[in-house]
Enzyme design. Structure first.
Site, PDB file in Angstrom:
ATOM      1  N   ARG A 181       0.717  -0.989   0.004  1.00 34.57           N
ATOM      2  CA  ARG A 181       0.268   0.064   0.296  1.00 34.57           C
ATOM      3  C   ARG A 181       0.618   1.217  -0.332  1.00 34.57           C
ATOM      4  NH1 ARG A 181      -1.346   1.406   4.836  1.00 34.57           N
ATOM      5  NH2 ARG A 181      -2.389  -0.437   5.696  1.00 34.57           N
ATOM      6  N   TYR A 206     -16.787  16.088 -15.602  1.00 39.21           N
ATOM      7  CA  TYR A 206     -17.148  15.094 -14.817  1.00 39.21           C
ATOM      8  C   TYR A 206     -18.190  15.092 -14.201  1.00 39.21           C
ATOM      9  CZ  TYR A 206     -16.608  10.155 -14.679  1.00 39.21           C
ATOM     10  OH  TYR A 206     -17.077   8.468 -14.641  1.00 39.21           O
ATOM     11  N   ASP A 215      -8.045  18.534 -14.210  1.00 34.73           N
ATOM     12  CA  ASP A 215      -8.246  17.525 -14.423  1.00 34.73           C
ATOM     13  C   ASP A 215      -7.947  17.227 -15.884  1.00 34.73           C
ATOM     14  OD1 ASP A 215      -9.059  14.887 -15.526  1.00 34.73           O
ATOM     15  OD2 ASP A 215     -11.109  14.697 -14.592  1.00 34.73           O
ATOM     16  N   LYS A 245      -9.325   5.996 -19.662  1.00 32.82           N
ATOM     17  CA  LYS A 245      -9.298   6.958 -20.543  1.00 32.82           C
ATOM     18  C   LYS A 245      -7.873   6.401 -21.243  1.00 32.82           C
ATOM     19  CE  LYS A 245     -13.182   7.463 -18.285  1.00 32.82           C
ATOM     20  NZ  LYS A 245     -13.633   8.758 -17.697  1.00 32.82           N
TER      21      LYS A 245
HETATM   22  C1  LIG Z   1     -13.691   8.890 -16.234  1.00 36.33           C
HETATM   23  C2  LIG Z   1     -12.903  10.122 -15.823  1.00 36.33           C
HETATM   24  C3  LIG Z   1     -12.826  10.579 -14.129  1.00 36.33           C
HETATM   25  C4  LIG Z   1     -13.229   9.660 -13.547  1.00 36.33           C
HETATM   26  O1  LIG Z   1     -12.070   7.920 -13.652  1.00 36.33           O
HETATM   27  P1  LIG Z   1     -12.122   6.304 -13.458  1.00 36.33           P
HETATM   28  O2  LIG Z   1     -11.281   6.340 -14.230  1.00 36.33           O
HETATM   29  O3  LIG Z   1     -13.474   6.336 -13.836  1.00 36.33           O
HETATM   30  O4  LIG Z   1     -13.117   7.089 -12.056  1.00 36.33           O
HETATM   31  C5  LIG Z   1     -12.993  12.002 -13.999  1.00 36.33           C
HETATM   32  N1  LIG Z   1     -12.448  12.524 -14.790  1.00 36.33           N
HETATM   33  C6  LIG Z   1     -12.625  11.936 -15.716  1.00 36.33           C
HETATM   34  C7  LIG Z   1     -12.536  13.978 -16.761  1.00 36.33           C
HETATM   35  C8  LIG Z   1     -13.289  11.548 -16.436  1.00 36.33           C
HETATM   36  O5  LIG Z   1     -13.912  11.657 -18.044  1.00 36.33           O
END
Ligand SMILES: *Cc1c(COP(=O)(O)O)cnc(C)c1O
Length: 385
Positions: free
Chosen positions: A50, A102, A174, A199
């Protein structure tokens, strides 16, 4: 240190390359929870997975290098990464968020962090002067996405970073939609970069992961403490998958963007299409700002069909492009933000911020563009009423 200068090479050789014990060219999957220690009181390099794991550490070093930051942190999902970042704040603090972040980011603030007295307000972060007026004493951070989900709204990341610095608060970006291959927020002055690595970084729709990168040592110390204390860490196998995915990020994104530019043009020219949202189109909101801060418009496109097209029928008629949550994988995906990714945002708020029931979001994959366009053309034709 390095024997390369360019980002395409850093994607492959960055971070920690290979295995010091066997000279394997790939960092092995250190599938272990613990490590034997040599004696009491002797500081071990590795003690418990961890706290730290060599495969995860290789990924963390890689993302830090790619974002031109100092410290990287890998989490079990993008939301775990966002949760760790939000855990920096205290009761009474408030965070300004862009009007189309998001859906999950909105939800965790609205339904989880509110339990701890951490507030948020939704602002138009494209209007820097207006945004400055919202910075009251309790505001401790500005959290933005650019381009933002799902209307691909562009925010001037450098301007937000300067505004945050002026007021002694954090700017958080983000960077999921762009990745460090197309945009590096830390270079523009941001304090914290977050990724849903699920992604584009993973890129193959086969791993859920999140990453955080910072430049500041004190922020890094706090995040390491939060990561170890709350424990939402990425496992060794998923860390390996991400390292593997990132190696091809450059070639994948080159093709994603080439396809997206063609698809955006196709949709803009189509008589059935009312509006196209794509930051790479010269008439898009924020086109000039995006051009300045990012390499190109990325590969996400949103659009609306005219009222005489039935969008349910459109989704049903697609044969190649899959109806699915998520984005950034090699396969083209389509989603309906109002009922899927942004369903957690109340109806009224959705209307206010432009996420109408007719909005369609496309994640353009790396298939042959002719096949993608033929599928869109067919589904549009089928959906005419
Ligand atoms: C998918 C997404 C998230 C969340 O991420 P996860 O891996 O699904 O927990 C956060 N920000 C954006 C812009 C996203 O597309």
């Amino acid at each position: 240190m390095s024997n390369y200068n360019k980002v395409e090479s850093a994607l492959i050789h960055g971070g920690i390359y290979g295995d010091e014990y066997t000279k394997a060219v790939n960092v092995p999957i250190y599938q272990t929870s613990t490590y034997e220690q040599s004696g009491i009181g002797e500081e071990p390099r590795w003690e418990y997975s961890r706290t730290g794991n060599p495969t995860r550490a290789a990924l963390e070093a890689l993302i830090a290098e790619l974002e031109h930051g100092k410290s990287g942190f890998a989490f079990a999902s993008g939301m775990a990464a966002i949760t760790a970042v939000l855990s920096l704040f205290h009761t009474g603090d408030r965070i300004l968020i862009s009007s189309n972040v998001y859906g999950g980011t909105f939800r965790v603030l609205d339904k989880v962090f509110n339990h701890f007295g951490i507030g948020y307000s939704i602002e138009d972060t494209t209007d820097i002067d207006g945004l400055e007026k919202k910075i009251t004493d309790d505001v401790k951070a500005i959290l933005v996405e650019s381009p933002a989900n799902p209307l691909l709204t562009v925010t001037d990341l450098g301007a937000v970073a300067r505004l945050a610095a002026k007021h002694g608060i954090l700017s958080i970006v983000d960077n999921t939609f762009m990745t460090p291959y197309l945009q590096r927020p830390l270079e523009l002055g941001a304090d914290i970069v977050i990724h849903s690595a699920t992604k584009y970084l993973g890129g193959h729709s086969d791993v859920v992961a999140g990453l955080v990168v910072v430049n500041d040592d004190e922020l890094a110390r706090q995040l390491a403490f939060i990561q170890n204390s709350t424990g939402g860490v990425l496992g060794p196998f998923d860390s390996f998958l991400l390292i593997r995915g990132i190696k091809t990020l450059g070639v994948r994104l080159d093709r994603h963007v080439e396809n997206a530019e063609k698809a955006a043009k196709f949709l803009s020219d189509h008589k059935a299409v009312k509006k196209v949202y794509y930051p790479g189109l010269p008439d898009a909101q924020g086109y000039e700002i995006n051009k300045k801060q990012a390499k190109n418009g990325g590969a996400m496109i949103s659009f609306e069909l005219y009222e005489n097209y039935d969008i349910k029928k459109f989704f049903k008629s697609l044969r190649l492009v899959a109806l699915a949550e998520s984005l950034g994988g090699v396969e083209s995906l389509v989603c309906h933000p109002a009922s899927m990714t942004h369903a957690s945002i109340p109806y009224d708020v959705r209307q206010q911020i432009g996420i109408t029931d007719g909005l369609i979001r496309l994640s353009i994959g790396i298939e042959n563009i002719d096949d993608i366009l033929a599928d869109l053309e067919h589904a549009i034709a089928e959906s005419e009423v």
